[in-house]
Scaffold this motif. Structure first.
Motif, PDB file in Angstrom:
ATOM      1  N   HIS A  69     -38.021  35.639 116.220  1.00 16.67           N
ATOM      2  CA  HIS A  69     -38.300  34.441 117.019  1.00 16.67           C
ATOM      3  C   HIS A  69     -38.267  34.778 118.507  1.00 16.67           C
ATOM      4  O   HIS A  69     -37.659  35.770 118.917  1.00 16.67           O
ATOM      5  CB  HIS A  69     -37.318  33.309 116.676  1.00 16.67           C
ATOM      6  N   ASP A 103     -30.553  38.480 120.717  1.00 18.63           N
ATOM      7  CA  ASP A 103     -31.036  37.463 119.762  1.00 18.63           C
ATOM      8  C   ASP A 103     -32.211  36.700 120.360  1.00 18.63           C
ATOM      9  O   ASP A 103     -32.010  35.670 120.952  1.00 18.63           O
ATOM     10  CB  ASP A 103     -29.880  36.524 119.410  1.00 18.63           C
ATOM     11  N   MET A 104     -33.470  37.184 120.209  1.00 19.06           N
ATOM     12  CA  MET A 104     -33.776  38.460 119.603  1.00 19.06           C
ATOM     13  C   MET A 104     -35.025  39.075 120.227  1.00 19.06           C
ATOM     14  O   MET A 104     -35.856  39.630 119.540  1.00 19.06           O
ATOM     15  CB  MET A 104     -33.866  38.338 118.069  1.00 19.06           C
ATOM     16  N   GLU A 135     -36.792  28.678 116.398  1.00 21.38           N
ATOM     17  CA  GLU A 135     -35.814  29.092 115.387  1.00 21.38           C
ATOM     18  C   GLU A 135     -34.412  28.636 115.766  1.00 21.38           C
ATOM     19  O   GLU A 135     -33.688  28.064 114.965  1.00 21.38           O
ATOM     20  CB  GLU A 135     -35.855  30.610 115.192  1.00 21.38           C
ATOM     21  N   ASP A 136     -34.047  28.906 117.030  1.00 19.88           N
ATOM     22  CA  ASP A 136     -32.697  28.566 117.492  1.00 19.88           C
ATOM     23  C   ASP A 136     -32.668  27.213 118.192  1.00 19.88           C
ATOM     24  O   ASP A 136     -31.593  26.666 118.435  1.00 19.88           O
ATOM     25  CB  ASP A 136     -32.202  29.634 118.486  1.00 19.88           C
ATOM     26  N   GLU A 163     -33.427  40.021 113.113  1.00 19.87           N
ATOM     27  CA  GLU A 163     -32.202  39.408 113.658  1.00 19.87           C
ATOM     28  C   GLU A 163     -31.138  40.496 113.796  1.00 19.87           C
ATOM     29  O   GLU A 163     -31.024  41.376 112.935  1.00 19.87           O
ATOM     30  CB  GLU A 163     -31.671  38.315 112.707  1.00 19.87           C
TER      31      GLU A 163
END
Ligand code: ZN
Length: 375
Positions: A69, A103-104, A135-136, A163
């Motif tokens: 991501h 990350d990432m 994603e996050d 990841e």
């Protein structure tokens, strides 16, 4: 370019959120991979938010997908960033600092360098790079890549998500889930408790049963993940010191091992507890307000992607406590594991960093993986 220089370019784009804007970062990657000869597609999923999918060796048959991501969590208090600003990447004493270094965007960059160094070879299978938004930071837009069929089993037989795992091979992680349970009581003056039903004290009965449920769950252990767990993480009830509380709401959090992910399964456990308590105690009255369950990752240990990575890295697979996009690919018929440089301990922290040594290992591993699968 070297992975560290690519990572620096990616970190300079503030893709933190919410609200998040990943599109300029995705466009940078698109231009970079266009120049290298990839067939690229920018998938705009919301204004300013985009995934980027890039394919090399199209038509050569399904090979490998490497994915990560490009959004990052918020930088938080700027005062806490001592080495450099979150979006001003610097290399110092063998580490790359900046939001997303670990990350990432760092791992993403390793995938790009690994691919770039092999493009003068003849590809016998297709290589796909996919970098996703949300994603996050909310959205989970990898699912749009899947639902729009931009990456399918015709592109890749298996995949790796980069990841940060310190290059450990992670074929399994738990699914997540939760529920809210409302315990109903009856309000009364606290000087006359016999006229009311104390919902908070009834919650205690429920929580004791929840411990019993955990004991039962402990009897089924996954070799890499241990048991399914259930925890009460929030309790809300009562409104005045001298009133018997008529409501108490419990938030429950589940982490499922394979076999427990069907929504009916965990719902049945909760219904069982409520039924048992109601039969024992006519004053016990509770309902499940909402309930959700997501599936775990469980790529078989004898699947080709695990075998090849084991052979390259010489290490045994492990389980992980966190949830990843690997589930979305695996569900779509592309068994996908996690294996990436850097430590998850540095994710989401101020002065986030990744070691250059880990990045080198990342590049070398992805390069060897592409060689074995696609060349
Ligand atoms: Zn991540």
């Amino acid at each position: 370019m070297k992975a560290v220089d690519i990572a620096k370019e990616l970190i300079k784009f503030d893709t933190s959120g919410p609200p998040t804007q990943e599109q300029p970062c995705a466009e940078w990657i698109k231009a970079y991979l266009d120049d290298l000869g990839f067939e690229t597609q920018l998938q705009v999923v919301e204004p300013g938010r985009a995934n980027i999918i890039a394919k090399y060796g199209v038509g050569k048959g399904p090979g490998l997908v490497l994915s990560g991501h490009i959004d990052v969590v918020l930088a938080g208090d700027p005062e806490l960033w001592k080495i450099s600003g979150p979006f001003e990447p610097v290399v110092k004493d063998g580490f790359l600092y900046g939001r997303g270094s670990c990350d990432m965007k760092g791992p993403d960059a390793c995938m790009i360098q690994a691919a770039e160094e092999l493009l003068d070879h003849d590809f016998k299978k297709q290589l796909t790079l996919a970098f996703t938004a949300g994603e996050d930071t909310g959205g989970w837009f990898v699912d749009r890549v899947i639902s729009d069929k931009l990456v399918t089993p015709k592109d890749a037989s298996f995949g790796v998500i980069g990841e940060p795992s310190m290059m450990k091979i992670i074929p399994a992680h738990k699914g997540a889930g939760g529920a809210h349970v409302m315990i109903h009581g009856k309000a009364a003056h606290s000087s006359r408790p016999e006229l009311g039903i104390n919902a908070i004290q009834k919650s205690a009965d429920f929580l004791l049963e929840l411990r019993g449920l955990q004991k039962m769950l402990n009897q089924k252990q996954h070799p890499l993940l241990g048991p399914t767990t259930v925890e009460c993480t929030i309790i809300n009830g009562g409104f005045k010191e001298n009133i018997i509380p008529d409501q108490s709401q419990l938030a429950l959090n589940f982490r499922f091992i394979p076999g427990h992910e069907a929504p009916e399964t965990s719902k049945k456990w909760l219904i069982g507890i409520i039924k048992k308590l109601s039969e024992k105690d006519p004053d016990f009255n509770a309902e499940i307000i909402d309930h959700r369950a997501s599936i775990p990752l469980d790529v078989p240990l004898d699947s080709p992607v695990v075998k090849i990575l084991k052979d390259i890295l010489g290490s045994e697979p492990v389980g992980a406590p966190y949830y990843t996009e690997a589930v979305s690919y695996t569900k779509a018929g592309i068994p996908t594991v996690i294996c990436g440089p850097g430590s998850i301990d540095q994710a989401h922290t101020p002065d986030e960093y990744i070691s250059l040594e880990q990045m080198e290992q990342g590049v070398a591993t992805y390069k060897e993986l592409i060689k074995r699968v696609c060349l």
